[in-house]
Write an enzyme that holds these catalytic residues in place. Structure first.
Site, PDB file in Angstrom:
ATOM      1  CE1 TYR A  33      -2.643   2.168  -6.776  1.00 25.17           C
ATOM      2  CE2 TYR A  33      -3.315   3.510  -4.892  1.00 25.17           C
ATOM      3  CZ  TYR A  33      -3.530   3.069  -6.184  1.00 25.17           C
ATOM      4  OH  TYR A  33      -4.610   3.521  -6.899  1.00 25.17           O
ATOM      5  CG  ASP A  34      -0.772   5.198  -0.110  1.00 26.69           C
ATOM      6  OD1 ASP A  34      -1.702   4.953  -0.914  1.00 26.69           O
ATOM      7  OD2 ASP A  34      -0.842   4.955   1.112  1.00 26.69           O
ATOM      8  CB  CYS A  54     -51.856  11.078  24.357  1.00 24.72           C
ATOM      9  SG  CYS A  54     -53.254  10.326  23.514  1.00 24.72           S
ATOM     10  CE  LYS A  81     -27.856 -11.482 -18.473  1.00 21.59           C
ATOM     11  NZ  LYS A  81     -26.678 -10.695 -18.204  1.00 21.59           N
ATOM     12  CD  GLU A 141     -26.858  -4.694 -10.185  1.00 22.00           C
ATOM     13  OE1 GLU A 141     -26.936  -4.418 -11.400  1.00 22.00           O
ATOM     14  OE2 GLU A 141     -27.834  -4.691  -9.419  1.00 22.00           O
ATOM     15  NE  ARG A 163     -33.682  -0.483 -15.383  1.00 22.76           N
ATOM     16  CZ  ARG A 163     -34.956  -0.416 -15.043  1.00 22.76           C
ATOM     17  NH1 ARG A 163     -35.277   0.011 -13.825  1.00 22.76           N
ATOM     18  NH2 ARG A 163     -35.909  -0.767 -15.851  1.00 22.76           N
ATOM     19  CG  ASP A 179      -2.014  -1.003   1.124  1.00 19.07           C
ATOM     20  OD1 ASP A 179      -2.033  -1.722   0.090  1.00 19.07           O
ATOM     21  OD2 ASP A 179      -2.827  -1.099   2.056  1.00 19.07           O
ATOM     22  CB  SER A 224     -36.394  -4.417 -15.195  1.00 15.07           C
ATOM     23  OG  SER A 224     -37.747  -4.446 -15.517  1.00 15.07           O
ATOM     24  CG  LEU A 225     -33.771  -9.218 -16.233  1.00 10.26           C
ATOM     25  CD1 LEU A 225     -32.757 -10.047 -15.463  1.00 10.26           C
ATOM     26  CD2 LEU A 225     -33.708  -9.572 -17.715  1.00 10.26           C
ATOM     27  CB  CYS A 235     -54.652   7.030  19.721  1.00  9.56           C
ATOM     28  SG  CYS A 235     -54.520   8.558  20.647  1.00  9.56           S
TER      29      CYS A 235
END
Ligand code: IVH
Length: 667
Positions: free
Chosen positions: A38-39, A411, A290, A174, A139, A35, A84-85, A426
Site C-alpha cells: 500500500y505504501d 495556607c 427512527k 459520527e 454540527r 501495508d 438534535s434528538l 478559606c
C-alpha cells in the site's frame, strides 16, 4: 510542462487502486494487500503529483496525509439546520413516543422503526457534489458549524469520491475513535508526556478540530454515516433504503442497525444493547429510533429542536464498585474548600475514574462515606462521576471517618462555614491555592482562552516567581520563558503570542475571567452587553444592576462587592496598564472601516501581528480574512517564509502587499 497522456492514465489508475484498498481495509475490514504494498502505491502517486502539480485534484488520496495548515476554521452555514434528538430513558418513555407518533399519524397499526446504535462521537455533515467530497462541517450550534474538510479528508474510511451518478449528496454521520485505538493513543501520549484524553469522544473531538490536518491524519479516526440530509439524482423512500444507498456509495454504515416491527421489538433491541454495549469495539451512549418511512417522517415534521419521528434512548448511568483510598480537600479560586475522594481507578462509561467530588461535608456525612470504604460510583455520559452510596456491609472496621480540616491545607488560614451555606471557605487573603486556581480559571478556554497555558505551566510560572497575579501574565517576556523546563524557543514564542492576543478579547471574556462570585459566562455576557465597558460596570450600583432581568440581588451584591475592594480595583488598573481591552469589542467600532469589502489572505509570519491578531485586525477594519488564495481575494499579505499561497497569488494575479503597505492602508 505538458503532462504525458500515459502519466495522466497512470495517476488515475493509482488513485482508483489506492481508494479501493482504503475501502477494503478501513470499511470492509478485509485488506487484500500488505501495508508495504500500500505504501509503495502511495509513494508512486506522491512522486507523480509532485513532478506534475497540474495533476492535483481535490479528491486525490494523497490528501489523506493532511494538507495545508489553517489559521482558523471557516464557518459554514448548514443547508438545513442539523437538529438534535429528544431523549427517552426507559421502556415506558419509548411507549409514550410510539403512542404520540401513532396519534399524530392517526393510525392504530404497528409502525416500522429502525433501531440504530447511538455512536458516541462527533457529528459531521459531508457534501458530495458530482461525486466529489467538497465539504465536511461539524454540527456547531446546528445552524452553523466549522469547515473541517481538510481534516475529514484524512479519515481513510471516508471516500473522497463516490461513483454512483448522484449529483448532490448531503450525509450526516459520527466521527469516532475505537476503544483500542484510544488506549493506544493515550499510551503513546503518556510516553511523550502529553496530557491524556479523558475518553475516546474527547480524543476524537481534539483530532477533528486540529488546525494542522497532518496531526489529524495521524489520529485513528473512523466514521459511521446514518442520515441523508439531501439527495439529488436519485431517491430513497425509507431509512433502510438510505442505508443501502450509503453502502453503495461506499460510506461506512453501522452493521448493527435493525428494522423493527412495532415498539416492542425496539424495546427488546434497546435492552439487548444495554447489556452488551461493552462488547462493542467503540463507545455507544444509547440507541436512536427512527420511523422507517421517510414520507411519514416528513408528515410528522419537527418541534423547534428535534424531529417528531426520531428519539434517542439513553442508557442508564453506569455504576461500578471501587474503594475510597483517601479523602482530600481541594481549595478553589473562591476559597471554597471541598472534599474530594481519591478512588482506586476504575473504568466506567468510557473513562477511567480515579477521583470524585464529594461536594461538601454534609454530603459525606449523609452518605456515610469513610476513608477505606467500598463505594458505588456512577457516571453518565460526559457528567462528572459521583459516589452514589457507600457499602457499610463490606467494612472491615479499619475505615476512618472524615472531618473537615479547621485550617486551610494550603495556607493555614481559618476555614469557616458561612451561615446558611454548605461550603466551607478559606479566609486567607493571599492563599496560594486561591491564587493558583484563580489564574487557571483566568486563562481557561471559556475565559481569556490562552492556548498553551495549562494548569501545569501556571503552577510552574508561579513557582518560578514570575507571576503573582493574573496581570503579571502580561508582563512575561520571551526571555523569562525560554530557559524554563518544558519550554523552548518555539513554545516560548507561541505562549507570548497567545497571551498578547488575549489582550484584545471581548469584555465578556475578561469579566468571566476575573472570577467574580456568581458571575458565570452567561452573566458576564449579559453585563458586557448592558454596560459596554468595564469602567461603567465598576460604577454600577446594586439597584441599577438588578434592573437587568437576569441579574438577581445575589449577583448584583457580588459584583458591587468585588469592585468596591481596593485590591480588585488595583488589579483592574494593572490589567489596563498592560493594554487589556476593557470594552465590548463590537463597540470598539469607531475604528475607520478602511478595509470594507476587501478580502485579505495572509501568508508567512509577520513582525508585528500574531496569526489570530492579524485576522482580528483585518476584521476590525471592516475587511474579511480569507483562508486561501482565489480570484476573490483582493490582496495577499506576505510575511517572512511565505507558503505556496504566494505562488498561487502570482499565478492568479492577486496583488501582493507587505506589512508596511498593509499598515499604510489602515491609516
Ligand atoms: S440521528 C435529527 N442517528 O446522537 C437528529 N444520531 O442526540 C438526527 N448520533 O447529534 C440524528 N448515532 O451526533 C442519529 N445512528 C444515529 C446516531 C446519532 C449517533 C448522535 C448524533 C446526534 C446525537 C443525537
Amino acid at each position: 510542462m505538458a503532462v504525458p497522456g500515459d502519466v495522466v492514465q497512470k495517476t488515475k489508475a493509482l488513485r482508483a487502486e489506492i481508494e479501493h484498498h482504503n475501502y477494503l481495509y478501513y470499511v470492509m475490514d478485509a485488506p487484500e494487500i500488505t501495508d508495504q504494498q500500500y505504501d509503495q502505491l502511495m509513494r508512486e502517486l506522491i512522486q507523480l503529483e509532485s513532478t506534475y502539480p497540474e495533476l492535483w485534484t481535490p479528491d486525490s488520496p494523497t490528501l489523506r496525509v493532511g494538507g495545508e495548515v489553517l489559521a482558523i476554521f471557516n464557518t459554514v452555514r448548514h443547508r438545513a439546520p442539523l437538529l438534535s434528538l429528544d431523549n427517552a430513558y426507559d421502556a415506558a418513555e419509548l411507549k409514550t413516543f410510539d403512542t404520540r407518533v401513532k396519534r399524530a399519524l392517526e393510525t392504530d397499526r404497528e409502525l416500522e422503526y429502525t433501531a440504530e446504535l447511538k455512536i458516541d462521537g462527533l457529528t459531521v455533515a459531508l457534501t458530495y457534489e458530482n461525486g466529489v467530497l467538497t465539504q465536511a462541517a461539524t454540527r456547531g450550534n446546528g445552524e452553523e458549524g466549522e469547515d473541517v474538510t481538510g481534516n475529514v479528508k484524512t479519515i481513510k474510511s471516508i471516500p473522497l469520491r463516490i461513483d454512483t451518478g448522484i449529483t448532490r449528496l448531503g450525509v450526516r454521520g459520527e466521527v469516532f475513535i475505537k476503544k483500542a485505538d484510544f488506549e493506544a493513543l493515550n499510551l503513546q501520549r503518556d510516553r511523550i508526556g502529553e496530557p491524556l484524553f479523558a475518553n475516546p469522544r474527547n480524543a476524537a473531538a481534539g483530532a477533528l478540530r486540529q488546525l494542522d490536518p497532518k496531526i489529524t491524519a495521524n489520529r485513528p479516526l473512523d466514521a459511521f454515516f446514518y442520515d441523508i440530509l439531501f439527495l439529488e439524482g436519485t431517491q430513497v423512500a425509507t431509512q433502510m433504503e438510505g442505508f443501502h444507498l450509503l453502502k453503495e456509495c461506499k460510506l461506512k454504515i453501522n452493521p448493527e442497525s435493525k428494522l423493527c416491527q412495532g415498539i416492542d421489538q425496539v424495546i427488546a433491541f434497546c435492552e439487548y444493547w444495554t447489556e452488551r454495549r461493552d462488547e462493542l469495539p467503540y463507545e455507544i451512549d444509547g440507541i436512536v429510533i427512527k420511523v422507517n418511512s421517510l414520507s411519514l417522517q416528513n408528515q410528522l415534521g419537527f418541534t423547534a429542536k428535534a424531529p417528531r419521528s426520531k428519539i434517542a434512548y439513553k442508557f442508564p448511568a453506569q455504576q461500578v464498585e471501587t474503594i475510597v483510598l483517601d479523602i482530600l480537600v481541594n481549595v478553589g479560586r473562591t476559597g471554597a474548600v471541598t472534599p474530594l475522594a481519591v478512588l482506586e481507578p476504575v473504568k466506567v462509561a468510557g473513562s477511567t475514574v480515579s477521583r470524585a467530588t464529594l461536594h461538601n461535608e454534609d454530603n459525606v456525612r449523609d452518605k456515610d462515606i469513610r476513608i477505606g470504604d467500598r463505594v458505588i460510583i456512577q457516571k453518565a455520559g460526559d457528567v462528572i462521576p459521583e459516589i452514589v452510596r457507600s457499602l457499610p456491609e463490606k467494612r472491615s472496621g479499619n475505615e476512618k471517618v472524615f472531618t473537615m480540616p479547621q485550617v486551610c491545607p494550603e495556607c493555614g488560614a481559618t476555614v469557616y462555614r458561612e451561615p446558611g451555606e454548605a461550603a466551607f471557605r478559606c479566609i486567607g487573603a493571599s492563599c496560594p491555592a486561591q491564587l493558583r486556581e484563580g489564574i487557571i480559571h483566568f486563562v481557561s478556554r471559556e475565559a481569556m482562552d490562552i492556548e498553551g497555558l495549562g494548569e501545569a505551566i501556571v503552577i510552574q510560572l508561579i513557582e518560578a516567581g514570575l507571576i503573582h497575579d493574573v496581570a503579571d501574565l502580561y508582563r512575561l517576556k520571551y526571555e523569562d520563558l525560554v530557559h524554563l523546563e518544558r519550554f523552548g524557543p518555539k513554545s516560548a514564542t507561541n505562549l507570548i503570542q497567545a497571551i498578547t492576543e488575549s489582550q484584545n478579547n471581548d469584555l465578556s471574556r475578561l469579566l468571566f475571567a476575573l472570577g467574580i462570585r456568581h458571575v458565570g459566562a452567561g452573566v458576564a455576557r449579559e453585563l458586557a452587553d448592558k454596560y459596554g465597558s468595564l469602567e461603567r460596570l465598576m460604577e454600577a450600583s446594586n439597584d441599577e444592576l438588578t434592573e437587568i432581568a437576569t441579574i438577581g440581588p445575589k449577583i448584583a451584591a457580588s459584583v458591587v462587592k468585588y469592585f468596591s475592594e481596593p485590591h480588585n480595583r488595583q488589579l483592574v488598573a494593572k490589567l489596563k496598564s498592560f493594554g487589556i481591552n476593557t470594552s465590548k469589542t463590537g463597540e470598539l467600532s469607531n475604528i475607520p472601516q478602511k478595509l470594507a469589502g476587501k478580502t485579505i489572505v495572509v501568508t508567512g509570519s509577520l513582525a508585528s501581528f500574531g496569526r489570530l491578531e492579524i485576522e482580528e485586525t483585518i476584521r476590525k477594519y471592516g475587511g474579511k480574512a480569507g483562508s486561501s488564495v482565489s480570484k476573490k481575494a483582493d490582496f495577499l499579505l506576505v510575511g517572512s517564509d511565505p507558503g505556496s499561497k504566494l505562488e498561487k497569488a502570482r499565478e492568479l494575479g492577486v496583488p501582493v502587499i507587505d506589512e508596511t503597505e498593509f499598515k499604510r492602508m489602515l491609516e
